[in-house]
Design a protein around this motif. Structure first.
Motif, PDB file in Angstrom:
ATOM      1  N   TYR A  31      -3.840  13.944   0.683  1.00 41.29           N
ATOM      2  CA  TYR A  31      -2.890  14.284   1.759  1.00 41.29           C
ATOM      3  C   TYR A  31      -3.471  14.445   3.104  1.00 41.29           C
ATOM      4  O   TYR A  31      -2.778  14.306   4.014  1.00 41.29           O
ATOM      5  N   PHE A  32      -4.856  14.130   3.301  1.00 43.52           N
ATOM      6  CA  PHE A  32      -5.204  14.712   4.540  1.00 43.52           C
ATOM      7  C   PHE A  32      -6.566  13.454   4.619  1.00 43.52           C
ATOM      8  O   PHE A  32      -7.637  13.732   4.727  1.00 43.52           O
ATOM      9  N   GLY A 128       5.452  12.592   6.411  1.00 47.28           N
ATOM     10  CA  GLY A 128       6.002  12.673   4.784  1.00 47.28           C
ATOM     11  C   GLY A 128       4.905  13.162   4.231  1.00 47.28           C
ATOM     12  O   GLY A 128       3.645  12.894   3.859  1.00 47.28           O
ATOM     13  N   VAL A 129       5.294  14.163   3.176  1.00 50.75           N
ATOM     14  CA  VAL A 129       4.438  14.922   2.255  1.00 50.75           C
ATOM     15  C   VAL A 129       4.964  14.706   0.944  1.00 50.75           C
ATOM     16  O   VAL A 129       5.902  15.593   0.508  1.00 50.75           O
ATOM     17  N   PRO A 130       4.665  13.716   0.031  1.00 53.06           N
ATOM     18  CA  PRO A 130       5.267  13.401  -1.208  1.00 53.06           C
ATOM     19  C   PRO A 130       5.092  14.555  -2.091  1.00 53.06           C
ATOM     20  O   PRO A 130       4.028  14.991  -2.224  1.00 53.06           O
ATOM     21  N   LEU A 131       6.137  14.694  -2.926  1.00 54.44           N
ATOM     22  CA  LEU A 131       5.978  15.626  -3.866  1.00 54.44           C
ATOM     23  C   LEU A 131       5.379  14.900  -5.320  1.00 54.44           C
ATOM     24  O   LEU A 131       5.369  13.768  -5.195  1.00 54.44           O
ATOM     25  N   PRO A 132       4.671  15.455  -6.085  1.00 52.32           N
ATOM     26  CA  PRO A 132       3.903  14.744  -7.141  1.00 52.32           C
ATOM     27  C   PRO A 132       5.082  13.919  -8.135  1.00 52.32           C
ATOM     28  O   PRO A 132       6.080  14.435  -8.221  1.00 52.32           O
ATOM     29  N   VAL A 145       0.185  21.772   0.840  1.00 53.59           N
ATOM     30  CA  VAL A 145       1.276  22.483   1.501  1.00 53.59           C
ATOM     31  C   VAL A 145       0.499  23.993   2.071  1.00 53.59           C
ATOM     32  O   VAL A 145       0.744  24.176   3.430  1.00 53.59           O
ATOM     33  N   LEU A 146      -0.374  24.447   1.505  1.00 57.03           N
ATOM     34  CA  LEU A 146      -1.001  25.646   2.153  1.00 57.03           C
ATOM     35  C   LEU A 146      -2.147  25.404   3.009  1.00 57.03           C
ATOM     36  O   LEU A 146      -2.079  26.064   4.080  1.00 57.03           O
ATOM     37  N   SER A 147      -2.542  24.180   3.131  1.00 55.29           N
ATOM     38  CA  SER A 147      -3.316  23.618   4.121  1.00 55.29           C
ATOM     39  C   SER A 147      -2.819  23.327   5.447  1.00 55.29           C
ATOM     40  O   SER A 147      -3.148  23.775   6.352  1.00 55.29           O
ATOM     41  N   HIS A 148      -1.402  22.654   5.197  1.00 56.06           N
ATOM     42  CA  HIS A 148      -0.612  22.750   6.583  1.00 56.06           C
ATOM     43  C   HIS A 148      -0.468  23.995   7.160  1.00 56.06           C
ATOM     44  O   HIS A 148      -0.111  24.149   8.290  1.00 56.06           O
ATOM     45  N   CYS A 154       4.464  22.901  11.302  1.00 56.46           N
ATOM     46  CA  CYS A 154       5.812  23.181  10.920  1.00 56.46           C
ATOM     47  C   CYS A 154       5.888  22.438   9.585  1.00 56.46           C
ATOM     48  O   CYS A 154       5.945  21.314   9.150  1.00 56.46           O
ATOM     49  N   VAL A 155       6.178  23.296   8.461  1.00 60.48           N
ATOM     50  CA  VAL A 155       6.543  22.645   7.099  1.00 60.48           C
ATOM     51  C   VAL A 155       8.072  22.615   7.185  1.00 60.48           C
ATOM     52  O   VAL A 155       8.786  23.396   6.895  1.00 60.48           O
TER      53      VAL A 155
END
Length: 308
Positions: A31-32, A128-132, A145-148, A154-155
């Motif tokens: 994700y990063f 975009g942050v794709p769900l698993p 998500v917690l890292s964002h 803004c999530v």
């Protein structure tokens, strides 16, 4: 003529109309990514290309109005979670860019959004942050998500999860996606897209109302705050949705075994009370709209909802 949609399940029926072959995401999905060239290209793509294009589209073509954006501006240096009703595939990908500006909005998206070659990579670069795709990637996704949140981003989350085009009410949604602000203690905002008749265009004009902040209660645990935040957002969005004054699409409830959608515009019949499903219209096209199912072992830990 209104477009008519027939539904039986407010939680799982989807009318996005996309037919994308979903690819499996690895459990350790990155994700990063740390590639500096990727970061530079992503910045140019989002700030120099996408943001101006989104502004022109939303203001000149969609003619969207955003009310109370100043509420988010006050938290420009902080992180927050933003929730909204899900009424369009394209517009719901664009509106957060304007609502959160100058912050970048990181949007929880369905895995389908990153399954298309080239386009999927652009979705990632644009936030975009794709769900698993299964439970094995849940821990990695949760940590992302917690890292964002830790990075004060803004999530953006659509808790209804499924797209109902131009729907003027708020569908029931679960509290699972409110676990993140309940854990981090960060503020929650919501925006509600409402519709009114346009003077010179067939499609309605959209007005977006931003509300908040809603804060977790420090005297409560995570589970209690999760439910509390969900209820505050849901009740607020329900009240805002009453400001819609034009119904461009009509939604009619049918019996569960039908699960159908009418793809073309049809004359609108007089709908019965929402609590009374109609029998199946014989002329409609039958198609399964159930949410993707996982195997018995995958069902032990549910996939969070709230994706574009």
């Amino acid at each position: 003529m209104k477009r008519v949609y027939y539904y039986s399940d407010e939680l799982n029926d989807d009318f996005a109309g996309t037919k994308i072959r979903r690819k499996q995401l690895p459990a350790d999905y990155d994700y990063f990514p740390k590639n500096p060239l990727r970061h530079a290209f992503g910045f140019l793509l989002y700030r120099v290309i996408a943001t101006p294009v989104v502004f022109l589209y939303e203001k000149l073509i969609r003619r969207e109005k955003i009310v109370n954006r100043k509420l988010l501006k006050k938290y420009g240096k902080d992180g927050y979670f933003l929730y909204a009703n899900h009424t369009s595939a394209v517009d719901d990908a664009f509106t957060p860019t304007l609502a959160a500006f100058p912050k970048k909005a990181y949007i929880l998206v369905n895995p389908d959004a990153v399954s298309v070659p080239v386009a999927g990579k652009l979705v990632e670069l644009l936030g975009g942050v794709p769900l698993p795709t299964d439970r094995h990637g849940m821990r990695n996704f949760h940590d992302a998500v917690l890292s964002h949140a830790e990075k004060k981003h803004c999530v953006m989350i659509y808790p209804e999860a499924h797209i109902w085009p131009y729907y003027t009410k708020i569908r029931p949604f679960k509290d699972v996606s409110f676990r993140y602000p309940a854990e981090t203690g960060q503020p929650v905002f919501c925006y509600t897209t409402t519709f009114r008749k346009a003077k010179f265009f067939r499609r309605p004009r959209a007005t977006v109302y931003i509300d908040g902040p809603f804060w977790p209660d420090k005297t409560l645990g995570v589970k209690e705050n999760q439910k509390r935040l969900r209820d505050l957002v849901y009740e607020t969005m329900q009240q805002r949705s009453k400001l819609s004054s034009y119904e461009y699409a009509s939604y009619i409830k049918v019996s569960p075994e039908c699960r159908i959608r009418l793809p073309a515009a049809q004359p609108v019949p007089q709908p019965p009370a929402p609590s009374s499903p109609q029998p199946c219209p014989l002329s409609a096209t039958v198609s399964s709209l159930a949410a993707p199912e996982f195997g018995p072992s995958d069902a032990e830990e549910p996939i969070p909802e709230g994706a574009v």
